[in-house]
Design a protein around this motif. Structure first.
Motif, PDB file in Angstrom:
ATOM      1  N   GLU A 163      42.777  39.164  -4.186  1.00 48.65           N
ATOM      2  CA  GLU A 163      42.253  39.095  -5.563  1.00 48.65           C
ATOM      3  C   GLU A 163      41.772  40.459  -6.029  1.00 48.65           C
ATOM      4  OE1 GLU A 163      39.148  36.368  -8.180  1.00 48.65           O
ATOM      5  OE2 GLU A 163      38.776  36.650  -6.041  1.00 48.65           O
ATOM      6  N   ASN A 175      43.986  40.671  -9.162  1.00 50.79           N
ATOM      7  CA  ASN A 175      45.041  39.664  -9.189  1.00 50.79           C
ATOM      8  C   ASN A 175      44.501  38.248  -9.412  1.00 50.79           C
ATOM      9  OD1 ASN A 175      47.309  41.448  -8.534  1.00 50.79           O
ATOM     10  ND2 ASN A 175      46.350  41.651  -6.517  1.00 50.79           N
ATOM     11  N   THR A 177      42.186  35.120 -11.593  1.00 51.94           N
ATOM     12  CA  THR A 177      42.300  34.421 -12.874  1.00 51.94           C
ATOM     13  C   THR A 177      40.928  34.143 -13.492  1.00 51.94           C
ATOM     14  OG1 THR A 177      42.344  32.294 -11.710  1.00 51.94           O
ATOM     15  CG2 THR A 177      44.472  33.318 -12.225  1.00 51.94           C
ATOM     16  N   LYS A 179      37.270  34.587 -15.441  1.00 49.93           N
ATOM     17  CA  LYS A 179      36.889  35.119 -16.750  1.00 49.93           C
ATOM     18  C   LYS A 179      35.882  36.254 -16.635  1.00 49.93           C
ATOM     19  CE  LYS A 179      37.719  30.826 -19.312  1.00 49.93           C
ATOM     20  NZ  LYS A 179      37.131  29.799 -20.212  1.00 49.93           N
ATOM     21  N   ASN A 198      45.802  41.632 -18.402  1.00 52.68           N
ATOM     22  CA  ASN A 198      45.196  40.384 -17.938  1.00 52.68           C
ATOM     23  C   ASN A 198      44.671  39.620 -19.163  1.00 52.68           C
ATOM     24  OD1 ASN A 198      42.935  38.572 -17.006  1.00 52.68           O
ATOM     25  ND2 ASN A 198      43.643  39.311 -15.020  1.00 52.68           N
ATOM     26  N   THR A 200      43.014  36.618 -19.177  1.00 50.65           N
ATOM     27  CA  THR A 200      41.917  35.681 -18.956  1.00 50.65           C
ATOM     28  C   THR A 200      40.538  36.340 -18.888  1.00 50.65           C
ATOM     29  OG1 THR A 200      42.197  35.809 -16.555  1.00 50.65           O
ATOM     30  CG2 THR A 200      43.444  34.114 -17.715  1.00 50.65           C
ATOM     31  N   CYS A 221      44.051  43.743 -22.479  1.00 48.99           N
ATOM     32  CA  CYS A 221      43.252  42.613 -21.980  1.00 48.99           C
ATOM     33  C   CYS A 221      42.742  41.880 -23.217  1.00 48.99           C
ATOM     34  CB  CYS A 221      42.109  43.102 -21.091  1.00 48.99           C
ATOM     35  SG  CYS A 221      42.651  43.744 -19.504  1.00 48.99           S
TER      36      CYS A 221
END
Length: 551
Positions: A163, A175, A177, A179, A198, A200, A221
């Motif tokens: 991650e 990597n 998800t 917030k 990204n 999210t 983003c």
């Protein structure tokens, strides 16, 4: 014979007499295995041709070991013959900075079997690309890496393995998800494109240890609304927050650490505090009320589009620490009539003062000719319709197309658009010339030749001695030979492909060398001019040679 070789010789001799009884278990092998065992002892070796002095060895297990000290430039040019054998790279202690140049024109994996890289504790900076080493899954060491320039690990398995991808003190990729993302304590730099695109992430918390945010780090983003922490940030590279709600919604003067991200106020005068280490790109863009800015900090650059469309700006005071005025920094500052540029300024980038219609006086270091200015790029002063004279110091080695002496003619949006399109397409004859334009400088300087080539009046403040123009030849192997010019320090080679309208500087050849290898592609045009470095840091140039075309 060294001690180890002598000992090995004794052991082998004893083995022949006594059989295998005295040999270690791992040395016992059947006759059919003799060849593979001998191959296991074989070692390939060589010396790297770029960077500082480094040597390499490759064993039959596929382990490439690099030894040396200083700057390591690891390239396929050195490893092309063994690229399919390399499974692991171990870089020895002593490499302070490492540049990886592992890519191929074909797009195929450049080192198809490379699975592991070990980076020493001495390394602080990484650059280049391992992008096509797609099977790289393990990166060890690198505890002290604090700056990664470029997307070094993008496309590798390792960069997608967790991650939070971190190497040493550098945050490389996210990597996940989630917030809300918290960058780990101890991180010094957020690498280029670490969070790019990204969708999210809504909030990011930066620890107090972070000092640098790389280019494109948070670009696109689209949900990013909040940045927490980051009180020690001193440098943010270009487009780091491009197209993020957080940057787009800033409606007041905002700092991120010691970086001025946005100026929003109605005051006519503003002073940038000496505590500010950087002005972010576009920070003052479209501040219609702003008339005067004084920068007291030790910043080194006026960034891209910093003051674009500040239509009331009349005065800008810059510190002598500024070495670069970036792309479009003062684009359309239509009230700016006079500007004094810092003595340490080295580069004025493309369109830095484009369409500054009131600009009449530009001085570098009080008008002195012995400045550090080296480059005035394309269209730097294009559309400055009232800039009748421009002093170009003789230390300048690069002057771009349309840098000075061209106007849009009409002074409205349509004429501007028309001028820009013509410049982009290289339609030199149809771009209107600025009437009564005059370049001031030393004869035989680059400013002098720019004036000649563009039909601009030149006023010499001092006479420089002329260099004869060289003659050139291109042989069947594509090698360009340059005739010797007495007094020349070196030669600048320019080329133009069959598809281009502009000449590009291809390279520089330092005397006494007078050879240059061309692309060996049919239809390329080449021309050369000699230059001489003066004792006061200036440059004098010859006229260009006759043009030669590759066949």
């Amino acid at each position: 014979m060294c001690f180890r070789k002598k000992l090995w010789s004794i052991v082998l001799s004893a083995a022949l007499v006594l059989g295998t009884a005295i040999m270690p278990a791992n040395m016992i092998f059947a006759a059919s295995d003799n060849e593979s065992q001998l191959q296991a002892m074989a070692v390939k070796s060589g010396t790297l041709q770029y960077g500082d002095s480094f040597k390499w060895t490759l064993d039959s297990k596929g382990t490439l070991k690099i030894t040396g000290k200083g700057f390591l430039y690891l390239s396929l040019d050195d490893l092309g013959d063994i690229k399919n054998d390399i499974k692991k790279v171990v870089i020895g202690s002593g490499a302070k900075e490492i540049h990886f140049s592992f890519w191929s024109f074909s797009g195929d994996a450049s080192l198809p079997k490379l699975a592991e890289i070990s980076i020493p504790l001495t390394t602080k900076v990484l650059s280049g690309s391992l992008r096509e080493c797609e099977n790289l899954s393990v990166v060890t060491g690198g505890k002290n890496v604090e700056d990664i320039q470029g997307r070094v690990f993008e496309g590798t398995k390792w960069c997608q393995s967790t991650e939070h991808v971190v190497l040493g003190k550098t945050y490389i990729a996210y990597n996940g998800t989630g917030k809300n993302v918290v960058v780990p304590e101890g991180t010094v730099a957020v690498s280029e494109a670490a969070f790019q695109s990204n969708k999210t992430i809504e909030a990011v918390t930066l620890p107090v240890s972070v000092k640098k945010i790389g280019s494109y780090a948070f670009k696109d983003c689209s949900s990013l609304k909040k940045i927490h922490g980051g009180s020690s940030v001193t440098l943010i590279d270009y487009d780091a927050f491009l197209r993020t709600p957080w940057l787009d919604s800033l409606n007041e003067t905002t700092m991120l650490g010691k970086v001025l991200m946005k100026y929003k106020a109605t005051a006519k005068d503003y002073t940038v505090s000496e505590k500010v280490t950087q002005i972010y790109e576009g920070a003052f863009s479209k501040c219609d009320n702003l008339e005067s800015v004084t920068i007291k900090g030790k910043i080194t650059e006026i960034p891209r589009r910093a003051f674009e469309n500040c239509t009331s700006l009349k005065k800008i005071t810059m510190p002598n620490t500024v070495t670069n005025i970036a792309y479009g920094a003062f684009d359309h500052c239509s009230a700016l009539a006079k500007i004094s540029l810092p003595s340490r300024l080295k580069k004025i980038e493309t369109g830095a003062f484009i369409f500054c219609r009131s600009l009449q006086n530009v001085q570098v270091n009080g008008g002195k000719t012995n400045t550090k200015l080296q480059s005035i790029e394309d269209a730097a002063f294009a559309g400055c319709n009232n800039l009748k004279t421009l002093t170009i110091p003789w230390g300048v080695t690069t002057i771009g197309d349309y840098a000075y002496g061209y106007t849009d003619g009409g002074g409205d949006e349509n004429s501007e658009r028309d001028m820009v399109q013509k410049m982009m397409w290289g339609d030199e004859e149809s771009v209107p010339k600025l009437n009564a334009a005059n370049i001031i400088g030393i004869s035989q300087s680059l400013g002098h030749y720019y004036a000649k080539e563009n039909g601009i009046k030149f006023t010499a403040t001092k006479k420089g001695s002329a260099l004869k123009k060289p003659t050139v030849m291109i042989n069947n192997s594509g090698e360009l030979s340059i005739s010797k010019v007495v007094g020349a320090t070196g030669y600048e080679v320019y080329d133009k492909s069959p598809y281009d309208k502009h000449w590009c500087k291809a390279g520089t050849v330092k005397a006494p060398v007078r050879k240059y290898m061309t692309y060996e592609l049919k239809g390329y045009k080449y021309k050369v001019r000699a230059y001489r470095e003066t004792s006061t840091g200036g440059y004098q140039y010859s006229a260009f040679s006759k043009i030669k075309t590759t066949k």
